[in-house]
Each structure stands twice: as C-alpha cells, then as structure tokens.
Design a protein around this motif. Structure first.
Motif, short mmCIF file in Angstrom:
data_model
loop_
_atom_site.label_atom_id
_atom_site.label_comp_id
_atom_site.label_asym_id
_atom_site.label_seq_id
_atom_site.Cartn_x
_atom_site.Cartn_y
_atom_site.Cartn_z
N VAL A 1 0.90 -1.25 -0.13
CA VAL A 1 -0.03 0.15 0.08
C VAL A 1 0.72 1.36 -0.09
O VAL A 1 1.76 1.47 0.80
CB VAL A 1 -0.82 0.05 1.21
CG1 VAL A 1 -1.75 1.32 1.48
CG2 VAL A 1 -1.75 -1.23 1.28
N ASP A 2 0.65 2.19 -0.85
CA ASP A 2 1.30 3.48 -0.75
C ASP A 2 0.48 4.39 0.34
O ASP A 2 -0.74 4.53 0.22
CB ASP A 2 1.04 4.02 -2.16
CG ASP A 2 1.54 5.59 -2.30
OD1 ASP A 2 1.81 6.08 -1.08
OD2 ASP A 2 1.84 6.00 -3.26
N SER A 3 1.02 4.64 1.30
CA SER A 3 0.23 5.23 2.49
C SER A 3 -0.30 6.63 2.28
O SER A 3 -0.87 6.90 2.97
CB SER A 3 1.03 4.93 3.79
OG SER A 3 2.32 5.62 3.76
N GLU A 4 0.56 7.35 1.40
CA GLU A 4 0.15 8.67 1.01
C GLU A 4 -1.21 8.60 0.47
O GLU A 4 -1.99 9.53 0.89
CB GLU A 4 1.15 9.23 0.12
CG GLU A 4 2.56 9.54 0.60
CD GLU A 4 2.59 10.55 1.68
OE1 GLU A 4 1.86 11.65 0.98
OE2 GLU A 4 2.86 10.62 2.48
N THR A 5 -1.58 7.66 -0.43
CA THR A 5 -2.93 7.60 -1.25
C THR A 5 -4.04 6.57 -0.80
O THR A 5 -4.88 6.60 -1.13
CB THR A 5 -2.58 7.34 -2.69
OG1 THR A 5 -1.91 5.93 -2.66
CG2 THR A 5 -1.60 8.62 -3.20
N GLY A 6 -3.23 5.49 -0.02
CA GLY A 6 -4.07 4.60 0.49
C GLY A 6 -4.44 3.59 -0.77
O GLY A 6 -5.33 2.93 -0.51
N ARG A 7 -3.76 3.59 -1.80
CA ARG A 7 -4.00 2.75 -2.69
C ARG A 7 -3.03 1.64 -2.94
O ARG A 7 -1.89 1.77 -2.46
CB ARG A 7 -4.01 3.58 -4.23
CG ARG A 7 -5.08 4.50 -3.98
CD ARG A 7 -4.88 5.38 -5.43
NE ARG A 7 -5.82 6.68 -5.32
CZ ARG A 7 -6.62 6.86 -6.16
NH1 ARG A 7 -6.83 6.40 -7.32
NH2 ARG A 7 -7.31 8.17 -6.00
N VAL A 8 -3.59 0.36 -3.43
CA VAL A 8 -2.56 -0.66 -3.43
C VAL A 8 -1.74 -0.50 -4.89
O VAL A 8 -2.30 0.09 -5.78
CB VAL A 8 -3.22 -2.03 -3.46
CG1 VAL A 8 -3.52 -2.46 -1.86
CG2 VAL A 8 -4.36 -2.20 -4.39
N VAL A 9 -0.44 -0.84 -4.73
CA VAL A 9 0.21 -0.71 -5.93
C VAL A 9 0.72 -2.13 -6.30
O VAL A 9 1.21 -3.03 -5.69
CB VAL A 9 1.81 -0.06 -5.53
CG1 VAL A 9 2.57 0.37 -6.64
CG2 VAL A 9 1.27 1.25 -4.53
N GLN A 10 0.33 -2.63 -7.62
CA GLN A 10 0.52 -3.78 -8.28
C GLN A 10 0.43 -5.01 -7.35
O GLN A 10 1.42 -5.82 -7.18
CB GLN A 10 1.96 -3.71 -9.14
CG GLN A 10 2.02 -2.67 -10.06
CD GLN A 10 3.43 -2.53 -10.55
OE1 GLN A 10 4.45 -3.10 -10.11
NE2 GLN A 10 3.52 -1.71 -11.72
N PRO A 11 -0.75 -5.16 -6.87
CA PRO A 11 -0.71 -6.44 -5.70
C PRO A 11 -1.07 -7.80 -6.32
O PRO A 11 -2.26 -7.72 -7.15
CB PRO A 11 -2.21 -5.71 -5.13
CG PRO A 11 -2.91 -5.08 -5.78
CD PRO A 11 -1.98 -4.45 -6.86
N PRO A 12 -0.26 -8.46 -6.12
CA PRO A 12 -0.24 -9.83 -7.00
C PRO A 12 -1.44 -10.46 -6.76
O PRO A 12 -2.16 -11.50 -7.14
CB PRO A 12 1.13 -10.47 -6.49
CG PRO A 12 1.96 -9.79 -6.07
CD PRO A 12 1.18 -8.62 -5.44
N MET A 13 -1.98 -10.46 -5.39
CA MET A 13 -3.02 -11.21 -4.86
C MET A 13 -4.25 -10.48 -4.93
O MET A 13 -5.46 -10.97 -4.57
CB MET A 13 -2.90 -11.77 -3.49
CG MET A 13 -1.53 -12.54 -3.26
SD MET A 13 -1.66 -13.78 -2.08
CE MET A 13 -1.78 -12.76 -0.54
#
Ligand SMILES: [Zn+2]
Length: 398
Positions: free
Chosen positions: A151-163
């Motif tokens: 997770v990019d904690s600045e944006t709360g978005r997941v980044v290329q999550p394999p699962m």
C-alpha cells in the motif's frame, strides 16, 4: 513572540494520553505554558469531549499547593471501525479507542470480486456491527483497513498487488467512506489503509511487546509478507514496499502469482503448500485449508509445513541480520509447531550468533484479531496525533 513554538492543545492531549503528564501542574511543568494558557487549551479538549477528569481523585501537585485533579483521555467518546481482508475471507469489527473489540464478524469475502463489490459489502457489515455493538454510526471517528498487498500510505491505494487483481490504483479510501455513509446514513469519516502484515505487527507490538523497539512479524498464509515496527512506528520504506519478502527469489522454478519464477511465496506459502498437497491427492486449495490439515495433524501437511518453515527461515536469517529485532513473530495460517521448527532450524544455522542472541521467536498472541487491532490503533494514533488534534478542533469550531 519567542522563537520556541508553544505546546498546542494536541501536545497537551498527547502528554495526558501517554501518561507523561496528567495534572494541570504537570502539564505546566512539561510545556512551560502558564496556568491560564494550559487552562484554555484543556478547555477546548474538554468541550470536544476528548478529556475527562480521572476517577482516581486528586493527587499531590508537583508545584505544591492544593492537590490537583488528574486528567485522562476520554476513550468513550468515539469508536473505530476496522476490517482485515484476506484473499477469500475477511474480518470486521467495532473497537473502542483503547482497542477493545465491541463486536466482530468474520465471513467469506472474495478479493478477486473486485474493490467495488468487496468494499460495498464491508459497508453493510459495518452497519450491522454497529447495531450489534449498540453504537450510533455518528460516534465512528474513522475506519482502518488491512489489505493483502503493498500500500502507498500517502494515497491509501494498493500498488501492483499480486493477490488483488483489479485493485491496482483503485481509490479504496473513497469507496469505503462512501459505503459506510450509504449503509449507515452517517457523514463521511477518514479511512486509513495499510498492508495486513504491517497492521498485524503494529497490533501485536502495541498490545504485547510495547517495550520492544525493533519488532518483526512474518505472516504466512496464502502469501507471505512481513511487518516491521521500529520505535513504535510501522516502518514502510520509501513507498510502502518494506517487508514484501514473499517475492525474494530463492532460486526454485515454481511460478509465483506476481508473474516471476522462484519467489519465496511460490514455494513456502500456505498457497504453495496447498498446491503440493493437492498434487499428492490431498484436497487443499488455500492457506486456511492447510491450517485445518495441520490442526488435524495430517502427516503430509506437517512435513511440507516444516520444509516451508526451513525455506522461510533461510530468508529470515538475512532479515534478522539486517534489522536485529528483539522479537520475530510468526503468524498466519502456517504458524504452528512444524513451521516454527523449520524456521528455527535454518534461522539459527544461517544467521550470525550476534544477531540472534537477544531474539525471541514467537507465535501470535492476538491470532486472527491482530490485523483488526492494528488497523484500529492506526486510526486512533492518526486522529489524535498533535497536529491532527489542532486541525480537528478548528473544524469543530473549538
Ligand atoms: Zn512473486
């Protein structure tokens, strides 16, 4: 004006919450503020409902004179919502600001169904849990969410999550805030998102190992991830990638969910063990199936778990050498005796004696609740941090 910046209402609240100063006199001493200024700042905190007078009665003042009333953080004025997503299962809870769970629910929720459906359903769970806990939605101060991906904690978005196919870059905070509002009718609240291993580590460290300044938790379920807590804070690295040890290449040829070959998660995770069991004719599809087989003492599962532990232990020798933690906690579906035995075998063989001399290798204390407790604590620490307190008081017109 002096050059030194004065302690704010948020700083005073922090001093009270941490127990470092719990009377007006002690706050004056700790901050150098005048009695009148301390009084004005405390007044704002009382009006917000965040402070109350302690039940213990007056204590002797450090400045002499009359005994003074003790102050304490009012942990009844709000509640927190938390959820912990695994690939095929989720847990959600209503928590007190102290971390105590008031109501809890676990059930099937499939991450692959995508963020819109999953987060919408969580909104429904939250509404039901609030009712079960007898809490009004208006008392919710924030929501914490643990997800099985970086997770990019600045944006709360997941980044290329394999699962988490379909979640890359998705606005998780916005969708969950909307789902909460839709299902409860209450106004929007802040949503914080972090990696599940990070939040499990945070929850376990705060509740069981508060004195440990270097704490590592490794979660071995369908995937493998690690959370690192240094000096009481989650260590995330430069962009949230710290602890993603499941994708360290260990040289094997198995294909990983991330698309690479030979990742640790492809050979030593609950998912990998399940796949090997299935190949041998034992019905298993996920980390939780392996957990059930281990609990039943299934010999093939036990053997594979120990071997997986050895492979993870080999990687952990490097982790321990780099970070020199006081506690290494093994958590997740595979975290039983067989796996731990394997971890210890390789870890102590490969790591420098110096780096394991003061190391405790332990299993989880909070179990399936660790992620929830960590997510709740993250929200509380965020909302009551000194700079946020000032912002929130101003927004409340105080
Ligand atoms: Zn991988």
């Amino acid at each position: 004006m002096t050059g030194r910046s004065q302690a704010s209402a948020g700083d005073l609240l922090e001093l009270v919450r941490s127990g470092r100063a719990t009377t007006r006199g002690a706050l004056q001493q700790a901050t150098g503020l005048s009695r009148a200024t301390v009084g004005q700042r405390l007044d704002r905190l009382f009006r917000a409902g965040w402070l109350r007078e302690g039940a213990g009665g007056p204590v002797d003042s450090p400045l002499g004179g009359r005994p003074s009333i003790t102050l304490e953080f009012d942990d009844e004025h709000a509640v927190v919502l938390a959820a912990d997503l695994d690939t095929r299962h989720a847990r959600a809870a209503v928590l007190k600001l102290t971390g105590e769970i008031l109501a809890e629910h676990g059930g099937t929720l499939v991450v692959e169904d995508g963020p819109d459906a999953v987060l919408g359903e969580l909104g429904r769970w939250f509404a039901e849990l609030l009712e079960k806990a007898g809490q009004r939605a208006e008392t919710v101060c924030g929501i914490g969410l643990a997800v099985p991906g970086p997770v990019d904690s600045e944006t709360g978005r997941v980044v290329q999550p394999p699962m988490m196919p379909g979640w890359d870059g998705y606005d998780i905070r916005g969708r969950l805030a909307r789902a909460f509002t839709e299902h409860t009718g209450a106004g929007s609240v802040p949503v914080l998102v972090d990696n599940d291993a990070n939040l499990m580590a945070y929850g376990e460290q705060r509740t069981g190992y508060a004195d440990c300044s270097a704490f590592v938790l490794v979660k071995v379920s369908t995937g493998i991830g690690a959370g690192v807590v240094v000096d009481g804070s989650i260590y995330r690295g430069i962009d949230g990638g710290a602890g993603d040890i499941g994708h360290i290449r260990v040289g094997a040829e198995a294909l990983c969910r991330c698309g690479s070959y030979g990742c640790l998660a492809a050979v030593a995770s609950g998912g990998a063990v399940a796949r090997r069991l299935a190949e041998a004719g034992v019905p298993a599809a996920s980390g939780s199936d392996v957990r059930d087989l281990l609990a039943a003492g299934h010999p093939e599962a036990v053997g594979l778990a120990r071997e997986a532990g050895r492979q993870v232990g080999d990687v952990l020798a490097t982790v321990v050498t780099l970070l020199n933690p006081g506690v290494l906690m093994i958590a997740g579906d595979l975290a039983g005796t067989a796996f731990l035995t394997g971890v210890r075998e390789l870890l102590y063989q490969r790591a420098l004696p110096r780096s394991t001399a003061h190391l405790d290798v332990v299993t989880s204390r909070l179990g399936e609740r660790a992620g929830l407790v960590g997510a709740g604590a993250l929200v509380v620490e965020y909302l009551y941090a000194p700079e946020r307190v000032e912002e929130r008081l101003l927004a409340m017109g105080m």
